[in-house]
Design a protein around this motif. Sequence first.
Motif, PDB file in Angstrom:
ATOM      1  N   MET A   1       0.812  -1.131   0.048  1.00  0.00           N
ATOM      2  CA  MET A   1       0.059  -0.202   0.007  1.00  0.00           C
ATOM      3  C   MET A   1       0.820   1.278   0.032  1.00  0.00           C
ATOM      4  O   MET A   1       1.885   1.496   0.507  1.00  0.00           O
ATOM      5  CB  MET A   1      -0.885  -0.179   1.198  1.00  0.00           C
ATOM      6  N   PHE A   2       0.423   2.171  -0.661  1.00  0.00           N
ATOM      7  CA  PHE A   2       1.139   3.725  -0.984  1.00  0.00           C
ATOM      8  C   PHE A   2      -0.119   4.809  -0.495  1.00  0.00           C
ATOM      9  O   PHE A   2      -0.820   4.825  -1.162  1.00  0.00           O
ATOM     10  CB  PHE A   2       1.628   3.654  -2.128  1.00  0.00           C
ATOM     11  N   ASP A   3       0.039   5.081   0.761  1.00  0.00           N
ATOM     12  CA  ASP A   3      -0.822   6.233   1.227  1.00  0.00           C
ATOM     13  C   ASP A   3      -0.171   7.564   0.955  1.00  0.00           C
ATOM     14  O   ASP A   3       1.041   7.614   1.446  1.00  0.00           O
ATOM     15  CB  ASP A   3      -1.439   6.069   2.764  1.00  0.00           C
ATOM     16  N   LEU A   4      -0.913   8.323   0.255  1.00  0.00           N
ATOM     17  CA  LEU A   4      -0.462   9.551  -0.196  1.00  0.00           C
ATOM     18  C   LEU A   4      -1.181  10.729   0.723  1.00  0.00           C
ATOM     19  O   LEU A   4      -2.491  10.893   0.875  1.00  0.00           O
ATOM     20  CB  LEU A   4      -0.613   9.768  -1.636  1.00  0.00           C
ATOM     21  N   SER A   5      -0.397  11.861   0.956  1.00  0.00           N
ATOM     22  CA  SER A   5      -0.711  12.961   1.713  1.00  0.00           C
ATOM     23  C   SER A   5       0.023  14.079   1.486  1.00  0.00           C
ATOM     24  O   SER A   5       1.258  14.079   1.354  1.00  0.00           O
ATOM     25  CB  SER A   5      -0.989  12.784   3.156  1.00  0.00           C
ATOM     26  N   ALA A   6      -0.488  15.434   1.419  1.00  0.00           N
ATOM     27  CA  ALA A   6       0.164  16.402   1.116  1.00  0.00           C
ATOM     28  C   ALA A   6       0.646  17.218   2.679  1.00  0.00           C
ATOM     29  O   ALA A   6      -0.522  17.306   3.489  1.00  0.00           O
ATOM     30  CB  ALA A   6      -0.679  17.437   0.294  1.00  0.00           C
ATOM     31  N   ARG A   7       1.725  17.461   2.758  1.00  0.00           N
ATOM     32  CA  ARG A   7       2.325  18.242   4.007  1.00  0.00           C
ATOM     33  C   ARG A   7       3.253  19.362   3.707  1.00  0.00           C
ATOM     34  O   ARG A   7       4.041  19.306   2.936  1.00  0.00           O
ATOM     35  CB  ARG A   7       2.765  16.971   4.823  1.00  0.00           C
ATOM     36  N   LYS A   8       3.119  20.356   4.577  1.00  0.00           N
ATOM     37  CA  LYS A   8       3.932  21.439   4.710  1.00  0.00           C
ATOM     38  C   LYS A   8       5.292  20.936   5.006  1.00  0.00           C
ATOM     39  O   LYS A   8       5.374  19.974   6.079  1.00  0.00           O
ATOM     40  CB  LYS A   8       3.388  22.683   5.499  1.00  0.00           C
ATOM     41  N   ALA A   9       6.331  21.148   4.068  1.00  0.00           N
ATOM     42  CA  ALA A   9       7.730  20.361   4.393  1.00  0.00           C
ATOM     43  C   ALA A   9       8.172  21.365   5.853  1.00  0.00           C
ATOM     44  O   ALA A   9       8.037  22.410   6.199  1.00  0.00           O
ATOM     45  CB  ALA A   9       8.712  21.002   3.253  1.00  0.00           C
ATOM     46  N   PRO A  10       8.937  20.587   6.537  1.00  0.00           N
ATOM     47  CA  PRO A  10       9.527  21.104   7.888  1.00  0.00           C
ATOM     48  C   PRO A  10      10.477  21.996   7.369  1.00  0.00           C
ATOM     49  O   PRO A  10      11.308  21.955   6.423  1.00  0.00           O
ATOM     50  CB  PRO A  10      10.158  19.852   8.517  1.00  0.00           C
ATOM     51  N   THR A  11      10.942  22.833   8.328  1.00  0.00           N
ATOM     52  CA  THR A  11      11.869  24.014   7.888  1.00  0.00           C
ATOM     53  C   THR A  11      13.341  23.485   7.679  1.00  0.00           C
ATOM     54  O   THR A  11      13.959  23.647   6.802  1.00  0.00           O
ATOM     55  CB  THR A  11      11.896  24.823   9.132  1.00  0.00           C
ATOM     56  N   TRP A  12      13.658  22.285   8.164  1.00  0.00           N
ATOM     57  CA  TRP A  12      14.824  21.560   7.731  1.00  0.00           C
ATOM     58  C   TRP A  12      14.840  20.881   6.597  1.00  0.00           C
ATOM     59  O   TRP A  12      15.884  20.549   5.955  1.00  0.00           O
ATOM     60  CB  TRP A  12      15.239  20.636   9.133  1.00  0.00           C
ATOM     61  N   MET A  13      13.773  20.805   5.778  1.00  0.00           N
ATOM     62  CA  MET A  13      13.701  20.269   4.509  1.00  0.00           C
ATOM     63  C   MET A  13      13.631  21.324   3.568  1.00  0.00           C
ATOM     64  O   MET A  13      13.305  21.131   2.402  1.00  0.00           O
ATOM     65  CB  MET A  13      12.447  19.231   4.317  1.00  0.00           C
ATOM     66  N   GLY A  14      13.507  22.663   4.129  1.00  0.00           N
ATOM     67  CA  GLY A  14      13.363  23.617   3.036  1.00  0.00           C
ATOM     68  C   GLY A  14      12.269  24.724   3.256  1.00  0.00           C
ATOM     69  O   GLY A  14      12.177  25.805   2.479  1.00  0.00           O
ATOM     70  N   GLY A  15      11.269  24.435   4.281  1.00  0.00           N
ATOM     71  CA  GLY A  15      10.540  25.509   4.560  1.00  0.00           C
ATOM     72  C   GLY A  15       8.951  25.222   4.131  1.00  0.00           C
ATOM     73  O   GLY A  15       8.264  24.149   4.447  1.00  0.00           O
ATOM     74  N   ALA A  16       8.256  26.362   3.446  1.00  0.00           N
ATOM     75  CA  ALA A  16       6.979  26.500   3.339  1.00  0.00           C
ATOM     76  C   ALA A  16       6.442  25.547   2.070  1.00  0.00           C
ATOM     77  O   ALA A  16       5.231  25.407   1.943  1.00  0.00           O
ATOM     78  CB  ALA A  16       6.661  27.773   2.966  1.00  0.00           C
ATOM     79  N   GLU A  17       7.213  24.754   1.304  1.00  0.00           N
ATOM     80  CA  GLU A  17       6.759  24.138   0.330  1.00  0.00           C
ATOM     81  C   GLU A  17       6.023  22.943   0.728  1.00  0.00           C
ATOM     82  O   GLU A  17       6.140  22.341   1.703  1.00  0.00           O
ATOM     83  CB  GLU A  17       7.970  23.611  -0.484  1.00  0.00           C
ATOM     84  N   THR A  18       4.827  22.627  -0.038  1.00  0.00           N
ATOM     85  CA  THR A  18       3.918  21.334   0.130  1.00  0.00           C
ATOM     86  C   THR A  18       4.625  20.149  -0.340  1.00  0.00           C
ATOM     87  O   THR A  18       4.977  20.361  -1.573  1.00  0.00           O
ATOM     88  CB  THR A  18       2.546  21.713  -0.164  1.00  0.00           C
ATOM     89  N   MET A  19       4.880  19.127   0.305  1.00  0.00           N
ATOM     90  CA  MET A  19       5.412  18.155  -0.276  1.00  0.00           C
ATOM     91  C   MET A  19       4.462  16.748  -0.387  1.00  0.00           C
ATOM     92  O   MET A  19       3.485  16.960   0.588  1.00  0.00           O
ATOM     93  CB  MET A  19       6.825  17.602   0.423  1.00  0.00           C
TER      94      MET A  19
END
Length: 150
Positions: free
Chosen positions: A92-110
């Motif tokens: 199973m691959f469960d997908l969700s959109a989340r705001k990237a943590p600051t240590w991953m670059g900040g405000a981008e949704t991943m």
Amino acid sequence: MATIYHQVWVNAPVEKVYAALTSAEAIGTWWDKQTPVQTDEGLVLEHNPGPEHGVVKLRVVKQLPDKRIEWECVSMHPQSSPAFGWPGTHIMFDLSARKAPTWMGGAETMCVVDFHQTNYSDISPFFGFNNFTWALILQNLKQAVEAAPS
């Protein structure tokens, strides 16, 4: 029974990751080349990692757009194959959109991919091998999606 679990954050929209997981052609860009076969039980994705394994057959159980992809392994494999413990497992691959943590670059949704392979025999001599191999395959998925044009 055991579950293999991984989580990977992909710098791409959920829709793009979903697309990479739902067609035989797209799956072939990050894993093995898949052959789609329509059966009485539904669509089955097949690939052949080599004669010592036999053909891996994954029946598509569920596709919830931009949320979940689920496959069931419906093939049998020799005891010497790492896929020996796969029959009856669900991938199973469960997908969700989340705001990237600051240590991953900040405000981008991943897109966060929560991967599970359930009903895996916890006494399989290949459990650790398969766990590690799935991590590599998921890294391939991440790289393929992030490198693909939008």
